[in-house]
Structures are given as structure tokens and as C-alpha cells.
Design a protein around this motif. Structure first.
Motif, PDB file in Angstrom:
ATOM      1  N   ILE A 182       1.118  -0.983   0.037  1.00 40.90           N
ATOM      2  CA  ILE A 182       0.074  -0.033   0.284  1.00 40.90           C
ATOM      3  C   ILE A 182       0.872   1.454  -0.063  1.00 40.90           C
ATOM      4  O   ILE A 182       1.470   1.315   0.212  1.00 40.90           O
ATOM      5  CB  ILE A 182      -1.084  -0.141   0.812  1.00 40.90           C
ATOM      6  CG1 ILE A 182      -1.800  -1.205   1.597  1.00 40.90           C
ATOM      7  CG2 ILE A 182      -1.511   1.531   0.926  1.00 40.90           C
ATOM      8  CD1 ILE A 182      -2.633  -0.883   2.183  1.00 40.90           C
ATOM      9  N   LEU A 183       0.732   2.219  -1.042  1.00 45.44           N
ATOM     10  CA  LEU A 183       0.855   3.419  -1.107  1.00 45.44           C
ATOM     11  C   LEU A 183       0.532   4.461  -1.283  1.00 45.44           C
ATOM     12  O   LEU A 183      -0.955   4.376  -1.506  1.00 45.44           O
ATOM     13  CB  LEU A 183       2.336   3.299  -2.453  1.00 45.44           C
ATOM     14  CG  LEU A 183       3.153   2.354  -2.625  1.00 45.44           C
ATOM     15  CD1 LEU A 183       3.592   2.025  -3.837  1.00 45.44           C
ATOM     16  CD2 LEU A 183       3.990   2.013  -1.358  1.00 45.44           C
ATOM     17  N   ASP A 184       1.226   5.621  -0.979  1.00 49.12           N
ATOM     18  CA  ASP A 184       0.511   6.931  -0.974  1.00 49.12           C
ATOM     19  C   ASP A 184       0.854   7.465  -2.705  1.00 49.12           C
ATOM     20  O   ASP A 184       2.091   6.215  -3.074  1.00 49.12           O
ATOM     21  CB  ASP A 184       0.361   7.955  -0.166  1.00 49.12           C
ATOM     22  CG  ASP A 184       1.886   8.078  -0.149  1.00 49.12           C
ATOM     23  OD1 ASP A 184       3.058   7.934  -0.130  1.00 49.12           O
ATOM     24  OD2 ASP A 184       1.399   9.587   0.720  1.00 49.12           O
ATOM     25  N   GLU A 185      -0.097   8.120  -3.492  1.00 48.95           N
ATOM     26  CA  GLU A 185       0.544   8.683  -4.623  1.00 48.95           C
ATOM     27  C   GLU A 185       2.537   9.462  -4.455  1.00 48.95           C
ATOM     28  O   GLU A 185       2.839   8.831  -6.044  1.00 48.95           O
ATOM     29  CB  GLU A 185      -0.247  10.542  -5.345  1.00 48.95           C
ATOM     30  CG  GLU A 185      -1.455   9.835  -5.621  1.00 48.95           C
ATOM     31  CD  GLU A 185      -2.140   8.568  -7.281  1.00 48.95           C
ATOM     32  OE1 GLU A 185      -0.744   9.285  -7.615  1.00 48.95           O
ATOM     33  OE2 GLU A 185      -2.843   8.504  -6.761  1.00 48.95           O
ATOM     34  N   ALA A 186       2.705  10.043  -4.152  1.00 45.15           N
ATOM     35  CA  ALA A 186       3.981  10.317  -3.334  1.00 45.15           C
ATOM     36  C   ALA A 186       4.688   9.520  -3.526  1.00 45.15           C
ATOM     37  O   ALA A 186       6.045   9.924  -3.957  1.00 45.15           O
ATOM     38  CB  ALA A 186       4.329  11.111  -1.913  1.00 45.15           C
TER      39      ALA A 186
END
Ligand code: F6R
Length: 254
Positions: free
Chosen positions: A233-237
Motif C-alpha cells: 500500500i502506497l500513497d501517490e507520493a
């Protein structure tokens, strides 16, 4: 691999907490592998909130943390024992006797590491192992190079890791303990499911290396790609340097 990309660190933490809650609900006696660090703070806050709202029960949960600094006692506010109390355990109905972290203040560190491995085995193994990723590509404190069959052991921390974690030590990397006890890469890979979470622009380069570069002991996190059941799970950044090919397979929750 299941790759989920969320808008920001907050929604990434929500998605991770949801997945952990589902895992807890899927077992009579769930065994969680836990991590510490800034990335985990939002996740633990959401788990605590779910417990407070009555939707998440920790009474049957057993936990094993990845790591602890050598030389710090459980009462030391900079220890990971303290971190876990402060961010999760004191807010939920987990039985503290079922929570485990390696004892960095043990007199015989090798015996402590062997006992930790035995405790994990006696619990039946870890159902879900939560992971962050360090600037050196470490998972747990498996600094490069860490071979993929390593078990719980005492390691020397990289200078980059001491810099990464200096904030808790008055901003002085030299005040960060030089050694830590950590589950090995092999211990981590034995978990039945892995969940790696990374957020923020500073993680973009190492995330791309771990997910797209060579699978190598030089980047411990690349080992997760050898696992048959792992979620990232990542964020856009933190996803910003992934290739279009990888991004094409991602579930985007924008
Ligand atoms: C901590 C741990 C480390 C961290 C990693 C990322 O228990 O195992 O691998 O997950 O260093 O730390 P943050 O989230 O502070 O960037």
C-alpha cells in the motif's frame, strides 16, 4: 503482488488498517507481526479508533514486533516497547502477555534472538506481517546486505538509518543505538502474508528499487517479491517513481 495506491498518507493508513482488521477477523487466534516508525502511527491510530468504536476486538490477538534497539529498556521512551504501548497497546484490549518484542536490554542477545524465534514458532507462525521500508531499503532492521535466509539476530545499524531515526534521539544520529535486534528476512518471509506500507516523497526512490529493481540482499525489501501472498500500500507520493508498467497493475483509490 497486490499493489494499492491511495491519494495520500491518511488514506493509505486507512486502507492498511482495514486490511489488518480484516485479517484479525479472519482468525480465531490471529498472530500479527508489527512494525514501528512514523509510517505506522496513522495505521495504529485508526486501529485504536476502530476498537474504541466497538468494531475491532484485540482480545485474541498475539503480536510479535520486528525489532528493538540494543541497550534500551522497555521503559525508555525511545524504545520500540514504549512506542507500541504509546501508539497501540494502551488503546486496545490486547492481552499484554501475548505481545512480544525482542528484549534489547537482554544480557545474552544471541539467546534472546533464539528464544524469540522459538516463541514465534510456538505461536504457530505469523498470519500477517506489517512492514515499513527504510531509506536503506531495510525491512525490520535488515540493513544491506542481509541474506534472505537470515533469522532474528543482532545487527549493526547503517549510518543512514541512524540519521533517519535521529529525531527520537534529540536529532543526533550518533545518539541512536548502533545495534538492534531484528527478525531476519527469512523470519519475515515465513509469515503467511506480508503488508508493506510506504508514504511520502522521500520513499519514492527506494520503493521503486524494491519493487522493480533486482531482487537482492542489497535491498532487503525486494525479498517480499519472493513471497506468494503480499500486498503493498502506497500513497501517490511514494509511488511517484514506479514505471508505467507497474502502475498499470495498481488498484488506484483516488
Ligand atoms: C521499524 C522497522 C523499520 C521501519 C522503517 C520505516 O520497526 O521495522 O523497518 O518500518 O525504517 O520507518 P518510518 O516509517 O519511520 O519511515
Amino acid at each position: 503482488m497486490k499493489l494499492i495506491i491511495e491519494n495520500d498518507a491518511g488514506t493509505a493508513a486507512t486502507a492498511a488498517a482495514q486490511l489488518i482488521a480484516e485479517e484479525i477477523g479472519a482468525h480465531d487466534t490471529p498472530v500479527l507481526g508489527l512494525a514501528t516508525g512514523r509510517t505506522m502511527e496513522g495505521i495504529y491510530a485508526r486501529l485504536a479508533q476502530a476498537h474504541e468504536q466497538g468494531t475491532l476486538d484485540f482480545s485474541c490477538v498475539t503480536s510479535f514486533n520486528l525489532d528493538e534497539y540494543v541497550g534500551l529498556s522497555a521503559e525508555d521512551p525511545r524504545s520500540y516497547h514504549y512506542y507500541m504501548q504509546d501508539h497501540l497497546f494502551r488503546f486496545v484490549n490486547i492481552d499484554l502477555h501475548r505481545t512480544h518484542l525482542p528484549d534489547g536490554a537482554a544480557t545474552d542477545l544471541d539467546a534472546e534472538c533464539a528464544a524469540y524465534e522459538a516463541q514465534i514458532a510456538r505461536s504457530g507462525g505469523i498470519d500477517l506481517q506489517l512492514l515499513g521500508i527504510g531509506d536503506t531499503g531495510h525491512i525490520g532492521f535488515n540493513e544491506p546486505p542481509s541474506s534472505f535466509d537470515t533469522r532474528t539476530r543482532c545487527v549493526e545499524l547503517d549510518e543512514a538509518t541512524r540519521e533517519q531515526n535521529a529525531a527520537m534521539f534529540g536529532g543526533d544520529p550518533n545518539a541512536v543505538p548502533h545495534e538492534a535486534l531484528t527478525m531476519g528476512v527469512g523470519t519475515i518471509l515465513d509469515a503467511r502474508r506480508l503488508l508493506l506500507v510506504a508514504t511520502g516523497p522521500a520513499k519514492a526512490g527506494i520503493v521503486a528499487k524494491a519493487l522493480e529493481g533486482p531482487i537482492t540482499p542489497e535491498v532487503s525489501a525486494s525479498a517480499i517479491r519472493l513471497h506468494k501472498n503480499y500486498v503493498v500500500i502506497l500513497d501517490e507520493a511514494s509511488a511517484a517513481e514506479l514505471s508505467p508498467a507497474t502502475l498499470a497493475h495498481a488498484q488506484r483509490n483516488a
